[in-house]
Enzyme design. Structure first.
Site, PDB file in Angstrom:
ATOM      1  N   LYS B  93       0.914  -1.084   0.005  1.00 50.51           N
ATOM      2  CA  LYS B  93       0.152   0.093   0.057  1.00 50.51           C
ATOM      3  C   LYS B  93       1.053   1.327  -0.104  1.00 50.51           C
ATOM      4  O   LYS B  93       1.958   1.327   0.547  1.00 50.51           O
ATOM      5  CB  LYS B  93      -1.051   0.011   1.304  1.00 50.51           C
ATOM      6  CG  LYS B  93      -2.214   0.996   1.294  1.00 50.51           C
ATOM      7  CD  LYS B  93      -2.919   0.755   2.609  1.00 50.51           C
ATOM      8  CE  LYS B  93      -4.039   1.819   2.423  1.00 50.51           C
ATOM      9  NZ  LYS B  93      -4.855   1.358   3.529  1.00 50.51           N
ATOM     10  N   SER B 168      -9.801   1.385   2.571  1.00 54.06           N
ATOM     11  CA  SER B 168      -9.071   2.326   1.696  1.00 54.06           C
ATOM     12  C   SER B 168      -7.875   1.400   1.170  1.00 54.06           C
ATOM     13  O   SER B 168      -7.286   1.925   0.097  1.00 54.06           O
ATOM     14  CB  SER B 168      -8.070   3.299   2.576  1.00 54.06           C
ATOM     15  OG  SER B 168      -7.354   2.552   3.720  1.00 54.06           O
ATOM     16  N   SER B 192     -10.314  -1.084   6.858  1.00 54.36           N
ATOM     17  CA  SER B 192      -9.674  -0.754   5.547  1.00 54.36           C
ATOM     18  C   SER B 192      -8.912  -1.876   4.752  1.00 54.36           C
ATOM     19  O   SER B 192      -8.370  -1.926   3.657  1.00 54.36           O
ATOM     20  CB  SER B 192      -8.676   0.425   5.668  1.00 54.36           C
ATOM     21  OG  SER B 192      -9.298   1.483   5.466  1.00 54.36           O
TER      22      SER B 192
END
Lengths: 100, 522
Positions: B93, B168, B192
């Site tokens: 990420k 996310s 997330s």
């Protein structure tokens, strides 16, 4: 409900400029979210301890000795620390004068 | 050859490399080309990545230059983490700091920022043999549930490109679902990892708070943020987690996990007590019928495997979780994001970039933050600043921290009578792009089931438990969809540090559910 003056006050605290057309939608959206979060006002929370470290307060793992000895250690070289700065001068970060 | 390589899970690829049947360099090149093709396609592709490695590392797992001298145990992997990761490339990420690769947290504020050091979680996985393949797209500063808040454009769901991948960690979830990366690292603050795993039909695990170091993660809400794996199956999640956990002198909230993480082997659930909380219906909306059907099918399978399903447990404060979370997380974010001020790194507003001129320091701060942050991030900074401002602290933050205590107590009470708690991961399947952007609370509701576990700091995993046939699936470029239905996630949660029990139960259920995790490969 949050009004225009309160939005501008909070934006000043947050060091955030808002364009004129951003103020009204911000007031509306913050008010809508606050309406939901204010539900926690319904609960009787007298005498309840607030959570600090969530796992430490609910398990037997020891987090009380988390502090390291306060000893000097190597850190980022100055040129590396400055390499990503928008503006530098004389080996330091360059910023506008607070009272220009 | 390539279809065979793509079919391998990360654990299988690692074993094949170990046995000399697969070359680590070839595996890296295979995935690098797939990831690079998606990156080059931009919004014509899935837009999973913000950066892709240019070449394979000379030797898998080779240590790169470390500019920052770490404490000795920072990058040392868990002593007994078991087998090495043998060169299986890792997508990471965007918000993890990676030396020599852009780390922008999905924000214009950090466009082009290349940190001088690597996050501990990434460093540990690299030390264990997993080289950095790519950085994945995300909601800006991890604030969002759809990856639509990225400054680099939305990521699309590989099951249906008219829909969001969740967020996310949407880029990580979509990359694994599409077979563009063997596995990926994400972060979970209120859901997330688990919610995008659910919406993309992959496995996502949020570990016990503190079991993985947060050092080098660009912070959102520090008392909640936790790194974890997004993988094709439960075994891969266990393998990655085994190499991530451990105390880190660079994160004072990190803890020594009392157990080694073992690869799961359970095929039955005999004697496992699974609780389904009475508080399943979110305020102002409800679980989609297709999700409910998949969830109940999974519970029936659990019973067939020998589990006792107990619907008599209660988490009376869980319905207040989302309210407490949307005070606590924005409050912490407003403090964490104060560091973005145009001085040390990142954006400085162009109109105030010249030091000589009419502008002063305060003006530079406020313009930089106006220009650099997106709409949702501004909203959360404002909300958090308001909640922490003079006269409001006790009514908002103070009360929310007490609600958090009550929610943790609810879980402790429930875990006295059950081993694990099951819920749907999200009330719905992947939603259409733009469907929830106008109404923030409707977006926040997609984390209704994941937020309470985050507030209590306990581990939780999402595994695919079937396809909801409630919605038609749109095919690529408007073509007829190949098959129908959208993935549904099952969330299992356990007490702090119960990862092994959780992984074993998830493994047994995964075998029984037999979800095809390669169905959305591109």
């Amino acid at each position: 409900m949050i009004g225009r003056d309160e939005v501008l006050h909070v934006a000043r605290l947050a060091r955030l400029a808002l364009a004129e057309e951003e103020i009204e939608p911000m007031a509306r959206e913050l008010s809508a979210v606050l309406e939901h979060v204010e539900r926690i006002g319904e609960l009787d929370l007298d005498g309840v301890q607030p959570t600090s470290h969530v796992v430490a307060s609910s398990s037997k793992v020891d987090v009380t000795r988390a502090l390291r000895p306060d000893e000097p250690r190597p850190c980022l070289p100055r040129e590396v620390a400055l390499a990503q700065a928008p503006a530098v001068s004389d080996g330091g970060f360059l910023v506008p004068s607070p009272q220009a | 050859m390539s279809a065979e390589v793509l079919a391998l899970s990360a654990a299988q690829a690692s074993a094949a490399i170990g046995a000399g049947e697969l070359d680590a360099g070839e595996l890296f090149s295979f995935y690098r080309e797939r990831a690079e093709a998606d990156r080059e396609a931009g919004q014509e592709g899935l837009n999973c990545f913000t950066w892709v490695a240019r070449e394979a590392p000379g030797k898998a797992g080779t240590r790169v230059r470390e500019t920052v001298p770490h404490w000795p145990d920072t990058v040392r992997m868990h002593e007994s983490a078991g087998s090495s990761l043998a060169g299986v490339p890792l997508a990471v990420k965007d918000l993890f700091c990676t030396e020599d690769a852009p780390s922008q947290s999905g924000s214009r504020m950090l466009e082009g920022y290349t940190p001088p050091y690597t996050a501990s979680a990434v460093a540990r996985l690299r030390e264990a043999g997993a080289p950095l393949l790519a950085k994945t797209n995300q909601d800006e500063f991890a604030m969002g549930s759809s990856t639509e808040n990225s400054a680099f454009g939305p990521t699309l769901n590989p099951w249906d490109r008219t829909r969001v991948p969740g967020g996310s960690s949407g880029g990580s979830a979509a990359a694994v679902a599409a077979g563009l990366a063997p596995w990926a690292l994400g972060t979970d603050t209120g859901g997330s990892i688990r919610q995008p795993a659910s919406l993309c039909g992959v496995v996502g695990l949020k570990p016990t708070y503190g079991s993985v170091s947060r050092y080098g993660m660009i912070a959102f809400a520090s008392s909640l943020d936790q790194a974890g794996p997004l993988t094709r199956d439960v075994t891969d999640a266990a393998l990655m987690l085994a190499h991530m956990i451990g105390r880190d002198a660079c994160d004072a909230t990190s803890l020594a996990h009392p157990q080694q993480i073992a690869l799961p082997s359970a095929e039955r659930l005999d004697g496992v007590r699974i609780g389904v909380p009475a508080e399943l219906e979110p305020e102002g909306s409800s679980i989609e019928d297709g999700v409910r059907r998949c969830f109940h099918r999974a519970l029936a399978l659990a019973e067939e495997l020998g589990a006792q399903v107990n619907t008599d447990i209660s988490l009376p404060h869980a319905p207040y979780g989302l309210s407490a979370y949307y005070i606590l997380a924005p409050a912490e974010a407003s403090s964490n994001l104060a560091r973005f001020d145009g001085v040390r790194y990142g954006l400085r507003a162009a109109s105030s970039s010249k030091v000589e001129g009419a502008t002063d320091l305060l003006d530079m701060y406020t313009r930089t933050r106006h220009d650099g942050f997106g709409r949702e991030v501004k909203r959360r900074i404002m909300l958090g600043t308001y909640a922490l401002s003079s006269g409001y602290y006790e009514a908002y933050y103070g009360r929310a921290q007490k609600v958090r205590t009550k929610i943790a107590e609810d879980f402790a009470t429930a875990f006295a009578s059950v081993d694990l708690i099951a819920t749907p991961t999200s009330p719905g399947v992947a939603f259409a792009l733009g469907e929830k952007t106008a109404d923030p609370w409707s977006m926040y509701l997609s984390d209704y089931f994941t937020v309470p576990m985050s507030l209590a700091g306990i581990p939780a995993i999402s595994i695919p438990c079937g396809l909801s046939d409630e919605h038609a699936r749109a095919g690529a470029n408007g073509a007829e969809a190949n098959g129908s239905g959208l993935p549904v996630g099952l969330q299992l949660a356990g007490p702090a540090f119960s990862e092994n029990k959780l992984l074993d139960a998830a493994h047994a259920l995964e075998r029984a559910i037999a979800f095809d995790s390669t169905a959305a490969h591109v």
